[in-house]
Write a protein that holds these residues in place. Structure first.
Motif, PDB file in Angstrom:
ATOM      1  N   THR A 159      -9.567  14.943  -7.428  1.00  0.00           N
ATOM      2  CA  THR A 159      -9.357  16.234  -6.765  1.00  0.00           C
ATOM      3  C   THR A 159     -10.642  16.720  -6.090  1.00  0.00           C
ATOM      4  N   LEU A 160     -11.795  16.394  -6.670  1.00  0.00           N
ATOM      5  CA  LEU A 160     -13.057  16.864  -6.079  1.00  0.00           C
ATOM      6  C   LEU A 160     -13.403  16.055  -4.825  1.00  0.00           C
ATOM      7  N   LEU A 161     -13.100  14.756  -4.847  1.00  0.00           N
ATOM      8  CA  LEU A 161     -13.305  13.937  -3.648  1.00  0.00           C
ATOM      9  C   LEU A 161     -12.397  14.429  -2.529  1.00  0.00           C
ATOM     10  N   LYS A 162     -11.153  14.717  -2.869  1.00  0.00           N
ATOM     11  CA  LYS A 162     -10.215  15.234  -1.866  1.00  0.00           C
ATOM     12  C   LYS A 162     -10.719  16.557  -1.298  1.00  0.00           C
ATOM     13  N   ALA A 163     -11.213  17.427  -2.190  1.00  0.00           N
ATOM     14  CA  ALA A 163     -11.713  18.738  -1.735  1.00  0.00           C
ATOM     15  C   ALA A 163     -12.886  18.558  -0.766  1.00  0.00           C
ATOM     16  N   LEU A 164     -13.741  17.589  -1.051  1.00  0.00           N
ATOM     17  CA  LEU A 164     -14.897  17.324  -0.194  1.00  0.00           C
ATOM     18  C   LEU A 164     -14.438  16.839   1.186  1.00  0.00           C
ATOM     19  N   ILE A 165     -13.472  15.922   1.192  1.00  0.00           N
ATOM     20  CA  ILE A 165     -12.941  15.410   2.472  1.00  0.00           C
ATOM     21  C   ILE A 165     -12.290  16.549   3.260  1.00  0.00           C
ATOM     22  N   ASP A 166     -11.514  17.368   2.558  1.00  0.00           N
ATOM     23  CA  ASP A 166     -10.825  18.479   3.222  1.00  0.00           C
ATOM     24  C   ASP A 166     -11.827  19.465   3.810  1.00  0.00           C
ATOM     25  N   GLU A 167     -12.837  19.784   3.012  1.00  0.00           N
ATOM     26  CA  GLU A 167     -13.857  20.744   3.431  1.00  0.00           C
ATOM     27  C   GLU A 167     -14.559  20.272   4.710  1.00  0.00           C
ATOM     28  N   GLN A 168     -14.753  18.956   4.783  1.00  0.00           N
ATOM     29  CA  GLN A 168     -15.427  18.381   5.954  1.00  0.00           C
ATOM     30  C   GLN A 168     -14.449  18.132   7.107  1.00  0.00           C
ATOM     31  N   LYS A 169     -13.199  18.507   6.902  1.00  0.00           N
ATOM     32  CA  LYS A 169     -12.157  18.298   7.906  1.00  0.00           C
ATOM     33  C   LYS A 169     -12.089  16.832   8.351  1.00  0.00           C
ATOM     34  N   LEU A 170     -12.137  15.950   7.361  1.00  0.00           N
ATOM     35  CA  LEU A 170     -12.135  14.511   7.655  1.00  0.00           C
ATOM     36  C   LEU A 170     -10.847  13.818   7.182  1.00  0.00           C
ATOM     37  N   GLU A 171      -9.781  14.599   6.993  1.00  0.00           N
ATOM     38  CA  GLU A 171      -8.517  13.989   6.541  1.00  0.00           C
ATOM     39  C   GLU A 171      -8.066  12.902   7.505  1.00  0.00           C
ATOM     40  N   ASP A 172      -8.030  13.241   8.790  1.00  0.00           N
ATOM     41  CA  ASP A 172      -7.531  12.270   9.774  1.00  0.00           C
ATOM     42  C   ASP A 172      -8.440  11.053   9.855  1.00  0.00           C
ATOM     43  N   PHE A 173      -9.747  11.316   9.730  1.00  0.00           N
ATOM     44  CA  PHE A 173     -10.701  10.210   9.753  1.00  0.00           C
ATOM     45  C   PHE A 173     -10.397   9.220   8.623  1.00  0.00           C
TER      46      PHE A 173
ATOM     47  N   THR B 272     -13.952   0.364   3.519  1.00  0.00           N
ATOM     48  CA  THR B 272     -13.847   0.337   2.060  1.00  0.00           C
ATOM     49  C   THR B 272     -14.343   1.670   1.519  1.00  0.00           C
ATOM     50  N   LEU B 273     -13.517   2.332   0.726  1.00  0.00           N
ATOM     51  CA  LEU B 273     -13.922   3.619   0.160  1.00  0.00           C
ATOM     52  C   LEU B 273     -14.198   3.466  -1.335  1.00  0.00           C
ATOM     53  N   PHE B 274     -15.410   3.849  -1.743  1.00  0.00           N
ATOM     54  CA  PHE B 274     -15.721   3.950  -3.168  1.00  0.00           C
ATOM     55  C   PHE B 274     -15.379   5.373  -3.578  1.00  0.00           C
ATOM     56  N   ALA B 275     -14.462   5.506  -4.508  1.00  0.00           N
ATOM     57  CA  ALA B 275     -13.932   6.816  -4.855  1.00  0.00           C
ATOM     58  C   ALA B 275     -14.405   7.261  -6.232  1.00  0.00           C
ATOM     59  N   PRO B 276     -15.420   8.151  -6.273  1.00  0.00           N
ATOM     60  CA  PRO B 276     -15.878   8.645  -7.578  1.00  0.00           C
ATOM     61  C   PRO B 276     -14.839   9.579  -8.199  1.00  0.00           C
TER      62      PRO B 276
ATOM     63  N   PRO C  51       0.837  -1.209   0.000  1.00  0.00           N
ATOM     64  CA  PRO C  51       0.000   0.000   0.000  1.00  0.00           C
ATOM     65  C   PRO C  51       0.869   1.254   0.000  1.00  0.00           C
ATOM     66  N   MET C  52       0.437   2.250  -0.776  1.00  0.00           N
ATOM     67  CA  MET C  52       1.211   3.489  -0.879  1.00  0.00           C
ATOM     68  C   MET C  52       0.766   4.528   0.142  1.00  0.00           C
ATOM     69  N   GLY C  53      -0.085   4.152   1.069  1.00  0.00           N
ATOM     70  CA  GLY C  53      -0.534   5.090   2.095  1.00  0.00           C
ATOM     71  C   GLY C  53      -1.959   4.779   2.511  1.00  0.00           C
ATOM     72  N   SER C  54      -2.515   5.709   3.276  1.00  0.00           N
ATOM     73  CA  SER C  54      -3.887   5.536   3.756  1.00  0.00           C
ATOM     74  C   SER C  54      -4.870   5.819   2.618  1.00  0.00           C
ATOM     75  N   MET C  55      -6.171   5.578   2.875  1.00  0.00           N
ATOM     76  CA  MET C  55      -7.199   5.942   1.890  1.00  0.00           C
ATOM     77  C   MET C  55      -7.045   7.410   1.494  1.00  0.00           C
TER      78      MET C  55
ATOM     79  N   ALA D   9      -5.490  11.693  -2.278  1.00  0.00           N
ATOM     80  CA  ALA D   9      -4.715  12.929  -2.463  1.00  0.00           C
ATOM     81  C   ALA D   9      -3.673  12.786  -3.571  1.00  0.00           C
ATOM     82  N   ALA D  10      -3.165  11.559  -3.761  1.00  0.00           N
ATOM     83  CA  ALA D  10      -2.124  11.348  -4.767  1.00  0.00           C
ATOM     84  C   ALA D  10      -2.704  11.156  -6.169  1.00  0.00           C
ATOM     85  N   SER D  11      -4.028  10.978  -6.243  1.00  0.00           N
ATOM     86  CA  SER D  11      -4.647  10.683  -7.536  1.00  0.00           C
ATOM     87  C   SER D  11      -4.974  11.963  -8.295  1.00  0.00           C
ATOM     88  N   GLU D  12      -4.735  11.932  -9.607  1.00  0.00           N
ATOM     89  CA  GLU D  12      -5.015  13.115 -10.433  1.00  0.00           C
ATOM     90  C   GLU D  12      -6.492  13.221 -10.775  1.00  0.00           C
ATOM     91  N   VAL D  13      -7.245  12.141 -10.605  1.00  0.00           N
ATOM     92  CA  VAL D  13      -8.655  12.170 -10.998  1.00  0.00           C
ATOM     93  C   VAL D  13      -9.598  12.169  -9.802  1.00  0.00           C
TER      94      VAL D  13
END
Ligand code: NAG
Ligand code: NAG
Ligand code: NAG
Ligand code: NAG
Length: 300
Positions: free
Chosen positions: A171-185, A192-196, A156-160, A165-169
């Motif tokens: 960015t909107l999912l990352k922004a949503l997580i960041d906005e909700q302040k759920l990075e640490d979560f 299991t994360l389904f990543a749109p 594994p290259m890191g956490s979910m 965060a490392a994926s180029e496709v």
């Protein structure tokens, strides 16, 4: 005497079993891993300690996507790391497996996730290691145990969160997580994360706009985000058609399988089984929308 002879014959394989590399050489569907261990000099390392070795079958190597195969086989450092990831120190047998336990890999700093799944066809249990299914279990060697698995495991290259965060496709999912302040979560939760993809979020945005619906409200955004996270770690080997609880207040998603494609509600899994340190991530091509938004989108 005759009785004794029978007993002796029965004991011979146990007493005189070969080393891990010797046992590996006795199998005829693990020639690639054997040759790679030999070519990297890791064969001597394997037989110099007491290990449990997870040996991908030849078919597992053949099934590696071209790009991954090129990366792994084309770089000695990466090849050694991937091979080393396939071993743990000491004894691990299927009877020692517990769902979601982690084995410390010989590759420093990496763990191998163990899952025990129920085969819905016959109710039997089976074991996966980072999603790779054990196809031949518990081959005992003089210096450890050997299991054949149906996939090559990639460390594994890191956490979910790190994968998103490392994926180029994503960015909107990352922004949503960041906005909700759920990075640490998303760095620590197990599931299991389904990543749109970004394209999926754009399609949803347009659909909402067309209906005049705004989801610019933090609670709704959080619900939609949490609807993408399952409470269980479900690799494709262990997945089955049916419903699964999500972190959105127990709201469920429906998994269906048509031929070799896997759908989560209406979304198609486009890349499955990306291992994270805290679970697994599957890339999907559309956003999963829980109620009441799902109905609002249809009738609103
Ligand atoms: C080796 O392959 C043959 C067929 O190619 C098969 O019948 C046999 O069971 C295999 N042996 C092992 C140890 O898997
Ligand atoms: C392993 O590699 C060495 C050369 O490094 C070779 O002499 C030997 O035959 C190989 N053993 C096997 C089992 O392929
Ligand atoms: C092999 O991979 C390592 C680790 O990613 C990297 O540092 C190194 O430059 C690569 N070597 C070659 C020859 O590409
Ligand atoms: C599934 O595969 C069968 C046989 O290949 C085919 O006839 C059928 O149309 C496929 N179904 C879907 C939904 O793709």
């Amino acid at each position: 005497m005759k009785f004794l002879a029978v007993v002796m014959v029965a004991l011979v394989p146990l007493v005189f079993g070969g080393s891990l590399m010797e046992e590996l050489a006795l199998l005829n569907d693990t020639t690639i891993i054997r040759d790679l261990l030999n070519a990297t000099g890791l064969d001597a390392v394997v037989d110099s300690g007491y290990y449990t070795l997870f040996a991908p079958s030849d078919a597992a190597f053949a099934a590696l996507p071209d790009e991954a195969a090129k990366t792994i086989l084309g770089n000695a450092t990466i090849l050694s790391a991937v091979l080393t990831f396939h071993a743990t120190q000491g004894i691990f047998r299927s009877m020692d497996a517990a769902n979601n336990m982690k084995l410390k890999s010989v590759l420093a700093g990496s763990d191998i996730r163990v899952n025990v799944y129920n085969d819905v066809a016959d109710g039997s249990l089976f074991v996966t290691l980072n999603g790779a299914k054990v196809t031949k279990a518990n081959i005992q060697a003089t210096n450890g145990y050997l299991h054949v698995i149906d996939r090559v495991m990639l460390p594994p290259m890191g956490s979910m969160y790190d994968l998103v965060a490392a994926s180029e496709v994503h960015t909107l999912l990352k922004a949503l997580i960041d906005e909700q302040k759920l990075e640490d979560f998303f760095r620590t939760v197990t599931g299991t994360l389904f990543a749109p993809t970004d394209a999926a979020f754009q399609v949803l945005g347009e659909a909402l706009a067309a209906k005049g619906i705004t989801v610019k409200n933090s609670v709704a955004e959080r619900e939609i985000l949490m609807y993408h996270l399952l409470e269980q770690v479900v690799y494709s080997a262990g997945g089955h058609a049916g419903t699964y609880n999500t972190f959105d207040q127990g709201n469920q998603v429906t998994v269906s399988m048509v031929n070799s494609t896997v759908m989560i509600n209406q979304a198609l899994v486009v890349i499955g089984d990306l291992s994270a340190t805290n679970g697994v991530l599957h890339v999907i091509d559309s956003v999963l929308v829980p109620e009441p938004w799902a109905t609002a989108l249809i009738v609103g």
